[in-house]
Design a protein around this motif. Structure first.
Motif, mmCIF file in Angstrom:
data_model
loop_
_atom_site.group_PDB
_atom_site.id
_atom_site.type_symbol
_atom_site.label_atom_id
_atom_site.label_comp_id
_atom_site.label_asym_id
_atom_site.label_seq_id
_atom_site.Cartn_x
_atom_site.Cartn_y
_atom_site.Cartn_z
ATOM 1 N N ASP A 80 -21.929 46.903 -118.871
ATOM 2 C CA ASP A 80 -21.574 48.423 -120.279
ATOM 3 C C ASP A 80 -19.972 49.215 -119.532
ATOM 4 O O ASP A 80 -19.824 48.653 -118.698
ATOM 5 C CB ASP A 80 -22.793 49.422 -119.687
ATOM 6 C CG ASP A 80 -24.247 49.540 -120.734
ATOM 7 O OD1 ASP A 80 -23.898 48.215 -121.106
ATOM 8 O OD2 ASP A 80 -25.033 49.806 -120.331
ATOM 9 N N ARG A 81 -19.887 49.819 -120.661
ATOM 10 C CA ARG A 81 -18.170 50.486 -120.587
ATOM 11 C C ARG A 81 -18.747 52.114 -120.905
ATOM 12 O O ARG A 81 -18.240 52.758 -120.979
ATOM 13 C CB ARG A 81 -17.586 49.852 -121.841
ATOM 14 C CG ARG A 81 -17.105 48.965 -122.226
ATOM 15 C CD ARG A 81 -16.261 48.846 -123.564
ATOM 16 N NE ARG A 81 -14.927 50.031 -123.602
ATOM 17 C CZ ARG A 81 -14.380 49.617 -123.469
ATOM 18 N NH1 ARG A 81 -13.563 48.555 -122.618
ATOM 19 N NH2 ARG A 81 -13.149 51.114 -123.367
ATOM 20 N N GLN A 82 -19.543 52.046 -119.336
ATOM 21 C CA GLN A 82 -19.411 53.396 -118.462
ATOM 22 C C GLN A 82 -19.262 53.305 -117.362
ATOM 23 O O GLN A 82 -19.107 52.402 -116.208
ATOM 24 C CB GLN A 82 -21.091 53.881 -118.256
ATOM 25 C CG GLN A 82 -21.700 53.743 -120.775
ATOM 26 C CD GLN A 82 -22.463 53.873 -120.066
ATOM 27 O OE1 GLN A 82 -24.307 54.531 -119.511
ATOM 28 N NE2 GLN A 82 -23.045 53.659 -121.951
ATOM 29 N N ASN A 110 -20.289 52.501 -113.547
ATOM 30 C CA ASN A 110 -21.035 51.483 -113.210
ATOM 31 C C ASN A 110 -20.823 51.229 -111.967
ATOM 32 O O ASN A 110 -20.277 50.300 -111.676
ATOM 33 C CB ASN A 110 -20.722 50.250 -114.086
ATOM 34 C CG ASN A 110 -22.425 49.518 -114.033
ATOM 35 O OD1 ASN A 110 -23.583 49.615 -112.707
ATOM 36 N ND2 ASN A 110 -22.291 47.966 -114.493
ATOM 37 N N ARG A 160 -13.469 43.806 -122.814
ATOM 38 C CA ARG A 160 -15.073 43.738 -121.985
ATOM 39 C C ARG A 160 -14.862 43.026 -120.700
ATOM 40 O O ARG A 160 -14.558 41.902 -120.825
ATOM 41 C CB ARG A 160 -15.110 42.921 -123.596
ATOM 42 C CG ARG A 160 -14.859 43.946 -124.664
ATOM 43 C CD ARG A 160 -16.591 42.988 -126.108
ATOM 44 N NE ARG A 160 -16.435 41.765 -125.025
ATOM 45 C CZ ARG A 160 -17.076 40.577 -126.055
ATOM 46 N NH1 ARG A 160 -17.960 41.733 -127.391
ATOM 47 N NH2 ARG A 160 -16.879 39.772 -126.351
ATOM 48 N N LYS A 167 -27.416 48.933 -116.592
ATOM 49 C CA LYS A 167 -25.392 48.089 -117.178
ATOM 50 C C LYS A 167 -25.861 47.373 -116.867
ATOM 51 O O LYS A 167 -24.115 47.471 -117.451
ATOM 52 C CB LYS A 167 -25.124 49.498 -115.650
ATOM 53 C CG LYS A 167 -25.534 51.114 -115.249
ATOM 54 C CD LYS A 167 -25.128 51.686 -116.962
ATOM 55 C CE LYS A 167 -26.006 53.318 -116.669
ATOM 56 N NZ LYS A 167 -24.507 53.901 -115.046
ATOM 57 N N SER A 168 -26.004 46.262 -117.688
ATOM 58 C CA SER A 168 -25.162 44.787 -117.822
ATOM 59 C C SER A 168 -26.591 43.934 -118.307
ATOM 60 O O SER A 168 -27.767 44.396 -118.424
ATOM 61 C CB SER A 168 -24.916 44.026 -116.369
ATOM 62 O OG SER A 168 -26.157 43.881 -115.572
#
Length: 222
Positions: free
Chosen positions: A79-81, A83, A94, A210-211
């Motif tokens: 995720d682009r958060q 993490n 990405r 998160k992935s």
């Protein structure tokens, strides 16, 4: 005169011969009965013992130790958060990529269930992931002697080749679910049987979902 004497002697001996013959017949019958009883007594506990031996759902051995190795391929996207400390990449990047993974571990069948431990090393072959490695515990249910349905919990380290510090490994708890199939009726070995192959399908996640990492491959057990 001699004939009369012979007949008289035979008549005198008859009362003694009949009881002796009867006694021999009785003794023989008793021996046969005793032998039959002994055989029955000996065979009955064995049958009962076999029926009480623990078995898996398909009747195969309930307990054992099964080492294995395997090769899997798949893909993972992060995720682009925030993490596990992984920097949020620029918009043009990405954090994802294709992976080739090697695993080694051991399963311990416990009747209809099993537990196990596994280590893994993965190499990114495209995208932003360079290396991954980790360990996990597995637990789940046996589907006959060759199928497994399981969950896993472990710890994973990830290294990227497109972040500010490419030397750093980012780490977090991982979770996963999966299945393994290798039916014995088409010639493949079971978890407590001879060596053989199983197909594995698995889904894992990194640091609280998160992935997203689907993997598939072949497991060889021995």
């Amino acid at each position: 005169m001699r004939t009369i004497i012979a007949v008289a002697a035979a008549a005198a001996a008859l009362p003694f011969a009949v009881p002796a013959f009867a006694q021999d017949m009785t003794t023989g019958s008793g021996t046969a009965a005793t032998t039959s009883a002994d055989t029955t007594t000996t065979s009955t506990p064995t049958a009962a013992q076999d029926s009480e031996t623990p078995r898996s759902p398909d009747g195969s051995k309930a307990f054992g130790i099964e080492p294995y190795v395997g090769v899997l391929g798949g893909w993972e996207r992060f995720d682009r958060q925030s993490n596990a400390g992984i920097p949020i990449p620029p918009n043009k990047y990405r954090l994802d990529g294709a992976l080739v993974q090697g695993v080694a571990g051991v399963n311990v069948p416990l009747g209809p269930v099993f537990v196990g431990a596994e280590g893994n090393v993965a190499k990114g072959v495209s995208g932003d992931i360079d290396w991954e490695y980790g360990v996990a515990g597995r637990f789940g249910f046996r589907a006959g002697d060759s199928g497994l349905i399981y969950g896993k919990v472990g710890y994973q380290w990830v290294n990227f080749d497109k972040v500010a510090d490419t030397r750093r490994d980012y780490n977090a708890v991982t979770y996963g679910i999966g299945v393994e199939v290798g039916p014995k009726d088409i010639g493949l070995g079971g978890i407590t049987g001879r060596s053989g192959l199983r197909l594995r399908l698995e889904m894992n996640t990194f640091n609280d979902a998160k992935s997203f990492r689907p993997m598939a491959g072949v497991i060889a057990h021995f």
